[in-house]
Scaffold this motif. Structure first.
Motif, short mmCIF file in Angstrom:
data_model
loop_
_atom_site.label_atom_id
_atom_site.label_comp_id
_atom_site.label_asym_id
_atom_site.label_seq_id
_atom_site.Cartn_x
_atom_site.Cartn_y
_atom_site.Cartn_z
N GLU A 55 0.83 -1.21 0.00
CA GLU A 55 0.00 0.00 0.00
C GLU A 55 0.86 1.25 0.00
N ARG A 56 1.94 1.21 0.78
CA ARG A 56 2.85 2.35 0.85
C ARG A 56 3.53 2.58 -0.51
N GLY A 88 -2.26 0.12 -8.40
CA GLY A 88 -2.91 -0.79 -7.47
C GLY A 88 -3.34 -2.10 -8.13
N ARG A 92 0.01 -5.99 -6.07
CA ARG A 92 -1.02 -6.48 -5.14
C ARG A 92 -0.34 -7.14 -3.96
#
Length: 138
Positions: A55-56, A88, A92
């Protein structure tokens, strides 16, 4: 921990060889599945950490793209086929289950084809299908 067995359960002596083989295979499968579930449980913390880090990275890549600091080739690598930038979808986070390999199936020896047709128990030859018999091919 290996258990020592001194005597056999009487009901096992009444079962056929095929039933005993199926039971042994079922127990082996259950042991392998229990081991796989324990491995998944061990990898959950690693997968959670990987999720945070991915995510970062996605947020940082988006920031670089929004400020036109991302090289064109890198931006193309994080873009879909229609040109829409979407890191994104490319990056994953792994799940704990994806980090544990699935149990390997017993493979046939090299060169041996997988047949779906039945064999005649007496002759060992392949039996033609009902459709082939109706068509007169067999």
């Amino acid at each position: 921990m290996a258990a020592t067995i001194d005597k056999i359960r009487p009901d096992l002596l009444t079962k056929s060889d095929a039933e005993l083989e199926r039971l042994a295979a079922e127990i082996a499968m259950a042991q392998a599945e229990k081991k796989r579930l324990a491995d998944i449980k061990e990898k959950e913390a690693l997968a959670a950490e990987a999720g945070v880090r991915v995510e970062r990275v996605v947020a940082d890549v988006k920031w670089l793209h929004d400020n036109d600091l991302l090289p064109k080739r890198v931006a193309e690598g994080f873009s879909r086929g229609d040109g829409m930038f979407s890191p994104g979808m490319i990056l994953r986070a792994p799940t704990a289950e994806s980090l544990v390999p699935k149990a390997a199936r017993t493979a046939k020896p090299d060169g041996e084809k997988k047949f779906r047709r039945r064999k005649d128990p007496k002759t060992g030859e392949y039996v033609p299908s009902k459709a082939a018999q109706k068509a007169g091919v067999a």
